[in-house]
Design an enzyme around this catalytic site. Structure first.
Site, PDB file in Angstrom:
ATOM      1  N   ARG A   1       0.833  -1.215   0.000  1.00  0.00           N
ATOM      2  CA  ARG A   1       0.000   0.000   0.000  1.00  0.00           C
ATOM      3  C   ARG A   1       0.866   1.263   0.000  1.00  0.00           C
ATOM      4  NH1 ARG A   1      -5.427   1.590   0.393  1.00  0.00           N
ATOM      5  NH2 ARG A   1      -6.357  -0.456   0.665  1.00  0.00           N
TER       6      ARG A   1
ATOM      7  N   GLU B   1     -10.060   5.626   7.190  1.00  0.00           N
ATOM      8  CA  GLU B   1      -8.632   5.937   7.209  1.00  0.00           C
ATOM      9  C   GLU B   1      -8.233   7.271   6.570  1.00  0.00           C
ATOM     10  OE1 GLU B   1      -8.167   1.916   5.539  1.00  0.00           O
ATOM     11  OE2 GLU B   1      -6.269   1.876   6.621  1.00  0.00           O
TER      12      GLU B   1
HETATM   13  N1  MTE Z   1     -12.417   4.591  14.519  1.00  0.00           N
HETATM   14  C1  MTE Z   1     -12.495   4.209  15.812  1.00  0.00           C
HETATM   15  N2  MTE Z   1     -13.267   4.917  16.644  1.00  0.00           N
HETATM   16  N3  MTE Z   1     -11.786   3.133  16.276  1.00  0.00           N
HETATM   17  C2  MTE Z   1     -10.965   2.407  15.451  1.00  0.00           C
HETATM   18  O1  MTE Z   1     -10.341   1.437  15.899  1.00  0.00           O
HETATM   19  N4  MTE Z   1     -10.054   2.126  13.183  1.00  0.00           N
HETATM   20  C3  MTE Z   1      -9.765   2.789  11.920  1.00  0.00           C
HETATM   21  C4  MTE Z   1     -11.011   3.465  11.357  1.00  0.00           C
HETATM   22  N5  MTE Z   1     -11.627   4.274  12.355  1.00  0.00           N
HETATM   23  C5  MTE Z   1     -10.870   2.796  14.077  1.00  0.00           C
HETATM   24  C6  MTE Z   1     -11.654   3.898  13.644  1.00  0.00           C
HETATM   25  C7  MTE Z   1      -9.241   1.880  10.911  1.00  0.00           C
HETATM   26  S1  MTE Z   1      -7.607   1.497  10.930  1.00  0.00           S
HETATM   27  C8  MTE Z   1     -10.029   1.357   9.921  1.00  0.00           C
HETATM   28  S2  MTE Z   1      -9.391   0.374   8.725  1.00  0.00           S
HETATM   29  C9  MTE Z   1     -11.474   1.634   9.855  1.00  0.00           C
HETATM   30  O2  MTE Z   1     -11.919   2.438  10.948  1.00  0.00           O
HETATM   31  C10 MTE Z   1     -12.222   0.312   9.849  1.00  0.00           C
HETATM   32  O3  MTE Z   1     -13.581   0.445   9.949  1.00  0.00           O
HETATM   33  P1  MTE Z   1     -14.523   0.708   8.667  1.00  0.00           P
HETATM   34  O4  MTE Z   1     -14.055  -0.207   7.600  1.00  0.00           O
HETATM   35  O5  MTE Z   1     -15.855   0.399   9.188  1.00  0.00           O
HETATM   36  O6  MTE Z   1     -14.316   2.143   8.303  1.00  0.00           O
HETATM   37  N1  HPA Z   2      -5.765  -2.623   4.033  1.00  0.00           N
HETATM   38  C1  HPA Z   2      -5.937  -3.023   5.300  1.00  0.00           C
HETATM   39  N2  HPA Z   2      -5.730  -4.230   5.704  1.00  0.00           N
HETATM   40  C2  HPA Z   2      -5.320  -5.121   4.808  1.00  0.00           C
HETATM   41  C3  HPA Z   2      -5.129  -4.779   3.477  1.00  0.00           C
HETATM   42  C4  HPA Z   2      -5.359  -3.464   3.058  1.00  0.00           C
HETATM   43  O1  HPA Z   2      -5.219  -3.088   1.900  1.00  0.00           O
HETATM   44  N3  HPA Z   2      -4.695  -5.870   2.828  1.00  0.00           N
HETATM   45  C5  HPA Z   2      -4.643  -6.827   3.770  1.00  0.00           C
HETATM   46  N4  HPA Z   2      -5.021  -6.392   4.956  1.00  0.00           N
HETATM   47 MO1  MOS Z   3      -7.205  -0.372   9.311  1.00  0.00          MO
HETATM   48  S1  MOS Z   3      -5.152  -0.112   9.376  1.00  0.00           S
HETATM   49  O1  MOS Z   3      -7.087  -1.117   7.729  1.00  0.00           O
HETATM   50  O2  MOS Z   3      -7.346  -1.676  10.406  1.00  0.00           O
END
Ligand code: MTE
Ligand code: HPA
Ligand code: MOS
Length: 749
Positions: free
Chosen positions: A304, A706
């Site tokens: 990534r 993210e």
């Molecule tokens: N928000 C909160 N409150 N707590 C979390 O642990 N993780 C982040 C983001 N926002 C997180 C967060 C990360 S690393 C990711 S990948 C996404 O939430 C995952 O959730 P989603 O796919 O539902 O957005």
């Molecule tokens: N994002 C987050 N987590 C992952 C990914 C990615 O692209 N690929 C494998 N695990």
């Molecule tokens: Mo988020 S780093 O893809 O858990």
């Protein structure tokens, strides 16, 4: 619409791992971990621990019934050290005792005879030694060499970025309960229930259908529990298997900080080439990723980094190379952005370098090179770009020139306080870069009282995914949200899940839920058609708990319809599967179409630096953010605010320090500074950019988890600008910009 968890959260009634009532006979685990970073493990002395008060068993590698292996991507990570230790904090033995306190006391009595070896902590040293986790990865577009020869301006340099502690409020933990017939139920604080299930099966030797993993919610994961919940669940499961008693382990904060991996530090080299009208036509970059002692998720994180090496810019000639370097640190892992931010930082630094040398504003170079519709990313996908729109709309609303002038005017008047401003465009690809992971399932039951239960593969960790999924079901069925209950993420109800990661959980699981609900709705329409004498099902709709015919409310309510359907023996349950269409990637050519879409945005970040003390404040982060159509503005704005603060924490104050012996020095909250309420920008302004394209996610939304983290990176460059307003200097691109580093640069002559 509020987050559906808000009520139980504020009352302290939400259930986390530590709130699960324990079964009588539960044992408590504590790990004895390696005191040194690298060495030959000659022997372990567990005698005294085993004979301590309350201790039931001490487990070492040779006791495992299954394999001593928990590596997910690459099988290179033993659960318990065997023969060698690879990092300080590596688990060596597990103590099981009648109480937490007794387990911890006994673990302190274990000793290990370890012959120290010379640890490596620097990724460049590991690369020079040829110690790579996987072979190097490369993206090539166009022809850099020829392009550099044609450039008017070429600049090269080096950047350093440090790691970041996840600091989820809830530490890692698990609770394993042996169930009938050699089976185990594991409660885990994990983003990846299936990853935990696989690891547990491997170390216990059990097949997957005998291991049930259940997740209620996490007190934050941020990537730290995508892969790294596996060890603690495996430890509890092994304990449960060997003692036939339930085993719980919830890490103390300092254990968690010491034993778990963090965001990957990177050291990188860049070379950027521009034409005389400031078009970037060539970019060469080499990334050295500090992977730690085993692969964990380092290879996909590294990938990534490459995917986001050009951030929001179109650069026709790119050579990007990335090395995942094995060092004697805890295995570094996923962290919000998943390597993307590390890639973006380098191109931003390169642009700032060029701008300073050429005496122009970095914003001019940024603006001049934003990726446009149809431009190609180095990995072959063509952009459907809103980079320019987010920039121009953000600029129209917030007026960068005016903010810059305000800073300049302030700086002309103020001797010891200086303001700096920076633009931070962001472009983040949505989908797991490993195509097969982009699938999800949802199980929906409509009960005969009209209430709806939904289970999906998504894990709630504060990001509001359950709220969004409940909204989807409520919308399809035309019900108020309290008629929908989202249940735990459980591998018996939903199998073979991808982790909740890549910001894609709501996209994937929301779509699967929508599909399941629509299938049930269509069956109900067939029943309703007869009951309300509609000519066709197309004339029917569901709203506020009633069937509508040609837009008019009928007397047939939801509950009656459901009961009638049940009496007619219509299936009121559905298990739906969703796989993102149209994505692919081929590593043999390093080209493809890996992302369903990109999220775009532009932030303007302003800071004030106290040039006597080196301290600073973030005055504002004003961003124009691409939501598609937000499903829930309260949740999404919360994600943006949280992401920004986490991003600027990483870039400005959080400093992970390992000494040369590989020992974590920033091992507690007294030595590791995270943003607190006082570090939150005085203003966070969010201008929604509503984009509308064919390929968006559920209900035309876009992922939001993210991307906002990267707005926080603007703080780094804004601080640099403020320093340069105070003194002529050229700070190294060495993040984070801690107050100490700011001070050193202010007085560096
Ligand atoms: N928000 C909160 N409150 N707590 C979390 O642990 N993780 C982040 C983001 N926002 C997180 C967060 C990360 S690393 C990711 S990948 C996404 O939430 C995952 O959730 P989603 O796919 O539902 O957005
Ligand atoms: N994002 C987050 N987590 C992952 C990914 C990615 O692209 N690929 C494998 N695990
Ligand atoms: Mo988020 S780093 O893809 O858990």
């Amino acid at each position: 619409m509020k987050n559906i968890d808000s009520k139980t959260h504020v009352r302290g009634e939400s259930v986390y791992l530590d709130d699960i009532p324990l079964i009588e006979g539960t044992l408590f685990a504590c790990v004895f971990d390696s005191p040194i970073a690298y060495g030959k493990l000659r022997s372990i002395d567990t005698y005294e621990a085993e004979n301590s008060l309350g201790v039931v068993k001490v487990i070492i590698a040779s006791d495992l019934i299954g394999e001593n292996q928990i590596g997910g991507v690459v099988p290179d990570e033993p659960l318990l050290a065997d023969g060698e230790v690879h990092f300080q904090g590596m688990p060596i033995a597990i103590v099981l005792a009648e109480s937490e306190e007794l387990a911890r006391k006994a673990a302190k009595k274990i000793t290990a005879d370890i012959e120290p070896l010379e640890p490596v902590t620097d990724p460049r040293v590991a690369a020079a030694n040829g110690d790579l986790i996987v072979p190097p990865k490369k993206f090539i577009m166009g022809d850099c060499e020829t392009a550099f020869a044609e450039c008017e301006h070429v600049f090269s340099g080096l950047t350093e970025q440090n790691g970041q502690e996840h600091l989820y409020i809830e530490t890692q933990g698990a609770y394993a309960v042996p169930t009938e017939d050699a089976s185990i139920k594991v409660y885990s604080s994990t983003q990846g229930p299936t990853a935990v299930q696989r690891a547990v099966c491997r170390v216990t030797g059990l097949p997957m259908h005998r291991v049930e993993v259940d997740v209620q919610r996490l007190g934050g994961g941020f990537g730290g529990k995508e892969d790294q919940a596996n060890a603690w669940a495996s430890i509890c499961a092994v304990g449960a298997q060997l003692t036939k008693r339930p085993v719980k382990y919830a890490l103390h904060r300092m254990e968690d900080m010491r034993m778990t991996g963090k965001r990957h530090p990177y050291s990188s080299d860049y070379k950027i080439g521009l034409t005389k009208d400031l078009k970037i036509i060539a970019y060469e970059v080499t990334f050295y990723q500090n992977a730690g002692a085993s692969a964990d998720l380092s290879p996909p994180v590294l990938e990534r980094t490459l995917f986001h090496a050009t951030n929001s810019y179109f650069i026709p000639n790119v050579t990007a190379t990335a090395y995942s370097c094995r060092t004697n640190l805890p295995p570094n892992t996923a962290f919000r952005g998943f390597g993307g931010p590390q890639g973006m930082f380098v191109i931003e630094a390169a642009i700032v370098h060029a701008a300073e040398k050429l005496g122009v504003s970095a914003a001019d170079i940024q603006r001049n090179n934003l990726i446009d519709d149809g431009d190609e990313f180095p990995y072959g996908q063509k952009a459907e770009s809103d980079a320019i729109t987010s920039w121009t709309q953000g600029d129209a609303e917030f007026n960068f020139a005016r903010l810059q002038k305000e800073a300049d005017d302030f700086n002309a008047e103020s001797k010891y306080f200086k303001k700096g401003v920076a633009m931070m465009p962001v472009c983040f690809g949505i989908s797991f870069t490993k195509t097969p992971m982009n699938q999800a399932r949802s199980l929906v039951h409509v009960y005969t009282d009209g209430s709806v239960a939904v289970s999906t593969g998504a894990v709630e960790m504060g990001q509001g995914v359950n709220t969004k999924i409940a909204q989807v079901a409520a919308k399809v069925f035309g019900l108020p949200i309290d008629k929908v209950k989202i249940h735990t993420t459980n591998t018996l109800r939903i199998a073979n899940t991808s982790p909740t990661a890549a910001s894609a959980a709501a996209d994937l699981n929301g779509k699967a839920t929508q599909m399941a609900c629509e299938t049930i709705r269509d069956r109900l329409f067939d029943v309703a058609k007869g009951l309300v004498e509609a000519e066709a099902v197309e004339n029917l709709s569901l709203e506020d708990g009633h069937v509508y015919r040609n837009g008019d409310r009928t007397s047939l309510d939801w509950k009656t319809l459901v009961m009638d359907a049940h009496l007619q023996r219509v299936n009121l349950s559905e298990h739906a599967h969703y796989a993102t269409p149209g994505i692919n990637f081929d590593w043999s050519t390093a080209k493809g179409h890996p992302f369903a879409y990109h999220v775009y945005g532009t932030a303007i970040v302003g800071v004030t630096v106290d040039c006597l003390r080196g301290r600073y404040e973030v005055d504002y982060v004003k961003c124009c953010h691409d939501f598609g159509s937000s499903m829930n503005t309260a949740v999404d704005n919360g994600q943006i605010e949280g992401g920004i603060v986490q991003g600027l924490g990483w870039m400005t104050m959080e400093e992970v320090v390992y000494d040369d012996a590989g020992k974590l020095r920033s091992n507690a909250l007294s030595t590791y500074k995270v943003p607190d309420i006082h570090s939150v920008p005085k203003e966070i302004a969010i201008l929604p950019l509503q984009t509308n394209r064919e390929n968006l996610a559920v209900l035309n939304s876009k992922a939001v988890g993210e991307p906002p983290l990267m707005y926080g990176m603007g703080a780094y460059f804004a601080i640099r600008n403020a320093i340069k307003a105070f003194t002529e200097c050229s700070p190294e691109f060495d993040a984070p910009f801690t107050p100490e580093k700011v001070l050193m640069n202010l007085y560096s002559e």
